[in-house]
Design a protein around this motif. Structure first.
Motif, PDB file in Angstrom:
ATOM      1  N   ARG A 281     -14.250   4.923   1.765  1.00  0.00           N
ATOM      2  CA  ARG A 281     -14.880   6.126   1.207  1.00  0.00           C
ATOM      3  C   ARG A 281     -14.022   6.700   0.094  1.00  0.00           C
ATOM      4  NH1 ARG A 281     -16.088   6.542   6.762  1.00  0.00           N
ATOM      5  NH2 ARG A 281     -18.341   6.824   7.174  1.00  0.00           N
ATOM      6  N   ALA A 282     -14.663   7.392  -0.821  1.00  0.00           N
ATOM      7  CA  ALA A 282     -13.945   8.060  -1.899  1.00  0.00           C
ATOM      8  C   ALA A 282     -13.144   9.237  -1.347  1.00  0.00           C
ATOM      9  CB  ALA A 282     -14.928   8.548  -2.963  1.00  0.00           C
ATOM     10  N   ARG A 283     -12.053   9.544  -2.079  1.00  0.00           N
ATOM     11  CA  ARG A 283     -11.199  10.703  -1.753  1.00  0.00           C
ATOM     12  C   ARG A 283     -10.625  10.618  -0.341  1.00  0.00           C
ATOM     13  NH1 ARG A 283     -15.311  11.901  -4.791  1.00  0.00           N
ATOM     14  NH2 ARG A 283     -16.710  12.259  -3.042  1.00  0.00           N
ATOM     15  N   THR A 284     -10.307   9.396   0.084  1.00  0.00           N
ATOM     16  CA  THR A 284      -9.664   9.167   1.377  1.00  0.00           C
ATOM     17  C   THR A 284      -8.361   8.417   1.143  1.00  0.00           C
ATOM     18  OG1 THR A 284     -11.814   9.012   2.476  1.00  0.00           O
ATOM     19  CG2 THR A 284      -9.911   8.123   3.657  1.00  0.00           C
ATOM     20  N   ASN A 285      -7.270   8.877   1.738  1.00  0.00           N
ATOM     21  CA  ASN A 285      -5.983   8.210   1.578  1.00  0.00           C
ATOM     22  C   ASN A 285      -6.005   6.853   2.284  1.00  0.00           C
ATOM     23  OD1 ASN A 285      -4.847  10.366   0.142  1.00  0.00           O
ATOM     24  ND2 ASN A 285      -4.261  11.422   2.030  1.00  0.00           N
ATOM     25  N   ILE A 286      -5.558   5.813   1.578  1.00  0.00           N
ATOM     26  CA  ILE A 286      -5.533   4.469   2.148  1.00  0.00           C
ATOM     27  C   ILE A 286      -4.209   3.796   1.802  1.00  0.00           C
ATOM     28  CG2 ILE A 286      -8.037   4.138   2.056  1.00  0.00           C
ATOM     29  CD1 ILE A 286      -7.629   2.522  -0.501  1.00  0.00           C
ATOM     30  N   GLY A 287      -3.868   2.760   2.546  1.00  0.00           N
ATOM     31  CA  GLY A 287      -2.679   1.966   2.255  1.00  0.00           C
ATOM     32  C   GLY A 287      -3.044   0.769   1.390  1.00  0.00           C
ATOM     33  N   LEU A 288      -2.180   0.444   0.437  1.00  0.00           N
ATOM     34  CA  LEU A 288      -2.337  -0.735  -0.415  1.00  0.00           C
ATOM     35  C   LEU A 288      -1.180  -1.683  -0.110  1.00  0.00           C
ATOM     36  CD1 LEU A 288      -3.052   1.058  -3.831  1.00  0.00           C
ATOM     37  CD2 LEU A 288      -4.708   0.316  -2.120  1.00  0.00           C
ATOM     38  N   TYR A 289      -1.483  -2.944   0.100  1.00  0.00           N
ATOM     39  CA  TYR A 289      -0.464  -3.919   0.479  1.00  0.00           C
ATOM     40  C   TYR A 289      -0.427  -5.038  -0.554  1.00  0.00           C
ATOM     41  CZ  TYR A 289      -0.479  -1.372   4.840  1.00  0.00           C
ATOM     42  OH  TYR A 289      -0.391  -0.378   5.781  1.00  0.00           O
ATOM     43  N   ARG A 290       0.790  -5.356  -0.992  1.00  0.00           N
ATOM     44  CA  ARG A 290       0.987  -6.339  -2.064  1.00  0.00           C
ATOM     45  C   ARG A 290       2.037  -7.351  -1.639  1.00  0.00           C
ATOM     46  NH1 ARG A 290       2.133  -3.184  -7.128  1.00  0.00           N
ATOM     47  NH2 ARG A 290      -0.097  -2.811  -6.848  1.00  0.00           N
ATOM     48  N   GLN A 291       1.741  -8.634  -1.883  1.00  0.00           N
ATOM     49  CA  GLN A 291       2.683  -9.700  -1.564  1.00  0.00           C
ATOM     50  C   GLN A 291       3.233 -10.292  -2.854  1.00  0.00           C
ATOM     51  OE1 GLN A 291       1.064 -13.295   0.290  1.00  0.00           O
ATOM     52  NE2 GLN A 291       2.801 -13.338   1.678  1.00  0.00           N
ATOM     53  N   ASP A 292       4.573 -10.331  -2.995  1.00  0.00           N
ATOM     54  CA  ASP A 292       5.145 -10.914  -4.203  1.00  0.00           C
ATOM     55  C   ASP A 292       5.235 -12.426  -4.057  1.00  0.00           C
ATOM     56  OD1 ASP A 292       7.402 -11.566  -2.682  1.00  0.00           O
ATOM     57  OD2 ASP A 292       8.589  -9.878  -3.410  1.00  0.00           O
ATOM     58  N   ARG A 293       5.711 -13.082  -5.077  1.00  0.00           N
ATOM     59  CA  ARG A 293       5.738 -14.545  -5.103  1.00  0.00           C
ATOM     60  C   ARG A 293       6.671 -15.132  -4.062  1.00  0.00           C
ATOM     61  NH1 ARG A 293       7.658 -16.332 -10.735  1.00  0.00           N
ATOM     62  NH2 ARG A 293       7.921 -18.311  -9.671  1.00  0.00           N
ATOM     63  N   HIS A 294       7.543 -14.299  -3.493  1.00  0.00           N
ATOM     64  CA  HIS A 294       8.471 -14.785  -2.482  1.00  0.00           C
ATOM     65  C   HIS A 294       8.003 -14.473  -1.059  1.00  0.00           C
ATOM     66  CE1 HIS A 294      10.902 -15.282  -6.010  1.00  0.00           C
ATOM     67  NE2 HIS A 294      10.981 -13.985  -6.208  1.00  0.00           N
ATOM     68  N   GLY A 295       6.806 -13.879  -0.948  1.00  0.00           N
ATOM     69  CA  GLY A 295       6.240 -13.614   0.369  1.00  0.00           C
ATOM     70  C   GLY A 295       6.521 -12.231   0.916  1.00  0.00           C
ATOM     71  N   THR A 296       7.299 -11.415   0.205  1.00  0.00           N
ATOM     72  CA  THR A 296       7.615 -10.069   0.683  1.00  0.00           C
ATOM     73  C   THR A 296       6.410  -9.149   0.471  1.00  0.00           C
ATOM     74  OG1 THR A 296       9.938 -10.381   0.088  1.00  0.00           O
ATOM     75  CG2 THR A 296       9.194  -8.112   0.453  1.00  0.00           C
ATOM     76  N   ILE A 297       6.053  -8.393   1.518  1.00  0.00           N
ATOM     77  CA  ILE A 297       4.899  -7.488   1.459  1.00  0.00           C
ATOM     78  C   ILE A 297       5.377  -6.058   1.255  1.00  0.00           C
ATOM     79  CG2 ILE A 297       2.944  -6.549   2.746  1.00  0.00           C
ATOM     80  CD1 ILE A 297       2.651  -9.225   4.107  1.00  0.00           C
ATOM     81  N   THR A 298       4.817  -5.402   0.257  1.00  0.00           N
ATOM     82  CA  THR A 298       5.156  -4.018  -0.058  1.00  0.00           C
ATOM     83  C   THR A 298       3.951  -3.131   0.221  1.00  0.00           C
ATOM     84  OG1 THR A 298       6.641  -4.770  -1.815  1.00  0.00           O
ATOM     85  CG2 THR A 298       5.995  -2.449  -1.843  1.00  0.00           C
ATOM     86  N   GLU A 299       4.205  -1.966   0.828  1.00  0.00           N
ATOM     87  CA  GLU A 299       3.122  -1.015   1.102  1.00  0.00           C
ATOM     88  C   GLU A 299       3.169   0.129   0.106  1.00  0.00           C
ATOM     89  OE1 GLU A 299       1.380   1.927   4.646  1.00  0.00           O
ATOM     90  OE2 GLU A 299       3.184   0.713   4.990  1.00  0.00           O
ATOM     91  N   LEU A 300       2.019   0.434  -0.479  1.00  0.00           N
ATOM     92  CA  LEU A 300       1.875   1.544  -1.409  1.00  0.00           C
ATOM     93  C   LEU A 300       0.783   2.473  -0.882  1.00  0.00           C
ATOM     94  CD1 LEU A 300       1.797  -0.665  -4.628  1.00  0.00           C
ATOM     95  CD2 LEU A 300       3.793   0.534  -3.734  1.00  0.00           C
ATOM     96  N   ALA A 301       0.619   3.598  -1.535  1.00  0.00           N
ATOM     97  CA  ALA A 301      -0.419   4.549  -1.116  1.00  0.00           C
ATOM     98  C   ALA A 301      -1.423   4.729  -2.239  1.00  0.00           C
ATOM     99  CB  ALA A 301       0.211   5.894  -0.747  1.00  0.00           C
ATOM    100  N   GLY A 302      -2.670   4.976  -1.882  1.00  0.00           N
ATOM    101  CA  GLY A 302      -3.707   5.186  -2.880  1.00  0.00           C
ATOM    102  C   GLY A 302      -4.785   6.120  -2.371  1.00  0.00           C
ATOM    103  N   ARG A 303      -5.565   6.642  -3.325  1.00  0.00           N
ATOM    104  CA  ARG A 303      -6.660   7.542  -2.979  1.00  0.00           C
ATOM    105  C   ARG A 303      -7.797   7.308  -3.973  1.00  0.00           C
ATOM    106  NH1 ARG A 303      -7.390  12.617  -0.350  1.00  0.00           N
ATOM    107  NH2 ARG A 303      -8.897  13.969  -1.386  1.00  0.00           N
ATOM    108  N   PRO A 304      -8.784   6.502  -3.618  1.00  0.00           N
ATOM    109  CA  PRO A 304      -9.879   6.230  -4.557  1.00  0.00           C
ATOM    110  C   PRO A 304     -10.666   7.493  -4.875  1.00  0.00           C
ATOM    111  CG  PRO A 304     -10.398   5.398  -2.359  1.00  0.00           C
ATOM    112  CD  PRO A 304      -8.974   5.837  -2.321  1.00  0.00           C
ATOM    113  N   THR A 305     -11.045   7.642  -6.128  1.00  0.00           N
ATOM    114  CA  THR A 305     -11.828   8.811  -6.527  1.00  0.00           C
ATOM    115  C   THR A 305     -13.328   8.522  -6.493  1.00  0.00           C
ATOM    116  OG1 THR A 305     -11.591   8.131  -8.843  1.00  0.00           O
ATOM    117  CG2 THR A 305      -9.991   9.726  -7.981  1.00  0.00           C
TER     118      THR A 305
END
Length: 658
Positions: free
Chosen positions: A285-309
């Motif tokens: 849903r829009a305007r809801t805080n969600i987690g964003l997960y990204r994997q780099d080329r070495h396999g490490t997963i990073t968590e970020l935050a986002g809020r779709p408008t």
């Protein structure tokens, strides 16, 4: 209502985009069929696509049949844009692979089918252009069996093939020959079905055949084949029935946790990022805080935050409506500023690491013709990299140039045209060169210590040993020191610096298949910082690498070449002249198919020769196969880092003196 997400895949010019238009028209979404030649199709929306008559970026449209919503992704057919196909495949429930009834199975068709089989992706084959002169049926089915799918079921037969009156007729189980053929194919994968067929009671009915056919199609055990013509509209109704009844509906539950995959990014009218997301589960849903997960080329997963408008879903063609997205939907999401292709929403579980297709094996240097336009060019290329991360932008500030990775010359032309039209930048390219790699050939060891008696540049002690790693292992980092010998942040800084430094080895190429061992550490509390370890590690690593030495390896492609039989001798001679190693030659009527290996550096040369030696009828397809030692003097590439190979220059750069 259930959803199914499908992709339309094909060799270039097989009629993929025309088929998409016909599906939308038949489903009642559009009242006029667009034309690739006129440049008014639903999916080729970019001006460059309309002008060139090819699909460059994946496009999403939707239509509804009964209680089934079909989200359809039209993908590029040209091999230079195979990365677009890869990103689409990761979010699909099934695929319609389009083959021309005239040209038949082509090189790109084989490459795509190999990948689909590896993924166990459900596939429906659609043989297009049955109304064209030279269209085939029986021998084409045999070609499909031998080259693409040994287990197939022709769902339609064709009458008056190769004429304007050609039309597809659905085959029925009530027809004895079809029932027998269908039973034979289904029984190959289910002994129970064969036993039921042979038993006296109960008698199998049409629904039993349909149920088993759907099950085996969804499990990628066989391929239904439909014939038709996208331009004339024949066979399309049968294909739609096959899509909605044979391909699996989108799995996932809306009442489960959120999980979605970003497979495409475009720019909105104001330059903002718009992410295309396939929802595997949950609700977005829009305007809801969600987690964003990204994997780099070495396999490490990073968590970020986002809020779709804004969250939009597809509705009747390319139209979008603002609504929440549920499991199975494809959504356009705005407001996630740092979003990248491959990011996952909601959870890091299921992030895919390995690529389906090989990365680009070519690169070129781009320069802006207008003085002072380097920053604008770099920013524009970074925005294009949001849409296609495989172009791998590298900047060299000293030389005022930027390099990008490529699959081929057509992609280069598209990048140049895009920069001119969308960013008002006129650019020039250097010649295309192959992307090599380096591998260590010996063992080297080095250490930098904190020396309290003399001048210390870095408050960090780091010792590293490098040695050859296992084939295809990439970069392996390990420790022979106690993990508690340093704060965790310092260990992390060392490993990150090792991996980033190895992007450029002794000759400027990425170093692969290397084992790096941390042999010594030390720090001085409280003055040591993670930055000290991040800065000293490149000096230690490159010194150890110099001792070990590296060898440069060049990419070698596997090729498939189709030429008229009368030109096969000339083609083989030219292949050998370009350093290729032909392996097998097969004849298919008036055509010969040759496969083997060829150095990536000579592919362009052979492509330029091909039209002349085959009367314009030759078709070449290549893909990265392996790396072999580069002949002659080791090719080198200009460095774009702070040059840790030269200690004096490196220190001047690190401390801002250069």
């Amino acid at each position: 209502m259930t959803s199914v997400n499908i992709g339309i895949l094909a060799h270039v010019d097989a009629g993929k985009t025309s088929l998409t238009e016909r599906l939308l028209y038949t489903a009642g979404v559009i009242d006029r069929i667009g034309s690739v030649d006129r440049g008014d199709t639903q999916t080729d929306a970019h001006e460059l696509e309309r002008r060139r008559g090819i699909t460059i970026r994946s496009a999403v449209v939707s239509f509804t049949v009964g209680e089934v919503k079909v989200n359809l992704i039209d993908t590029p057919g040209h091999p230079d844009f195979i990365s677009e196909v890869e990103r689409a495949l990761g979010v699909l429930d099934g695929v319609v692979l389009v083959i021309s009834a005239v040209e038949g199975v082509q090189a790109q068709s084989r490459l795509l089918m190999r990948t689909l089989v590896k993924m166990r992706m459900p596939v429906i084959l659609f043989v297009n252009k049955i109304d064209r002169m030279g269209a085939r049926y029986e021998d084409l089915l045999e070609s499909i069996r031998s080259e693409l799918a040994p287990s197939l079921v022709p769902m339609t037969r064709v009458e008056e093939i190769g004429t304007r009156q050609a039309h597809a007729v659905a085959r029925r189980v009530s027809e004895e020959d079809f029932a027998s053929e269908l039973t034979e194919v289904l029984a190959e994968h289910d002994d129970g079905f064969l036993a039921r067929y042979l038993a006296d009671e109960p008698v199998l009915v049409a629904q039993d055949y349909a149920t088993e056919l759907a099950r085996q199609t969804r499990e990628a055990l066989l391929c239904p084949v439909f014939f038709g013509s996208a331009v004339a509209g024949t066979g399309i109704t049968g294909l739609i029935d096959g899509i909605t009844s044979l391909l699996p509906v989108a799995p996932g539950r809306s009442d489960a946790g959120l999980r979605g995959t970003v497979f495409k990014i475009e720019r909105g009218w104001a330059g903002e990022k718009v992410a295309y997301v396939r929802l595997h589960s949950g609700v977005l849903r829009a305007r809801t805080n969600i987690g964003l997960y990204r994997q780099d080329r070495h396999g490490t997963i990073t968590e970020l935050a986002g809020r779709p408008t804004v969250v939009e879903v597809f509705h009747r063609g390319s139209e979008v409506i603002e609504a929440h997205a549920s499991a199975g939907d494809i959504a356009k999401v705005r407001g996630l500023k740092g979003i990248r292709i491959g990011d996952q929403l909601g959870t890091g579980d299921g992030l895919r690491g390995r690529h389906l297709f090989a990365p680009p094996s070519l690169e070129t240097v781009i320069r802006a013709t207008r003085p002072g336009a380097m920053p604008d060019l770099y920013e524009a290329l970074l925005q294009l990299a949001d849409q296609d991360p495989f172009i791998n932008v590298r900047k060299n500030d000293d030389e005022q140039e930027v390099s990008v990775s490529l699959y081929g010359e057509v992609q280069k032309e598209v990048i140049k045209a895009t920069l001119a039209e969308d960013y008002k930048l006129d650019v020039e390219f250097e010649g295309t060169r192959t992307i090599c790699v380096e591998r260590p050939i010996g063992v080297g060891e080095s250490v930098e210590e904190i020396d309290l008696r003399n001048r210390t540049f870095f408050w960090a002690t780091v010792g590293l040993r490098v040695e050859p790693g296992e084939p295809d292992s990439g970069v392996v980092f390990r420790r022979s020191v106690e993990l508690g010998s340093l704060p965790h942040a310092f260990h992390k800084a060392i490993e990150e610096a090792v991996r980033s430094t190895l992007q450029q080895g002794l000759y400027g190429w990425e170093v692969l298949d290397i084992l790096v061992t941390l042999t010594r550490t030390g720090y001085a509390s409280p003055v040591s910082a993670a930055g000290d370890f991040r800065k000293v590690t490149p000096l230690v690593l490159m010194d150890a690498l110099k001792q070990a030495g590296t060898q440069v390896f060049e990419p070698v492609n596997r090729f498939e070449l189709e030429v008229p039989a009368e030109n096969i001798s000339t083609a083989l001679l030219n292949l050998v002249e370009c350093g290729a190693t032909p392996e097998t030659t097969k004849a298919y009527g008036s055509t010969c198919l040759v496969d083997g290996t060829i150095p990536a550096r000579t592919v362009q040369e052979f492509e330029q020769r091909l039209p002349g030696l085959s009367q314009g009828e030759g078709i070449l397809s290549t893909r990265l196969d392996s790396f072999q030692p580069a002949p002659g003097p080791a090719p080198a590439r200009r460095r774009t880092d702070t040059n840790p190979m030269d200690r004096k220059e490196y220190l001047l750069r690190v401390f801002g003196r250069l």
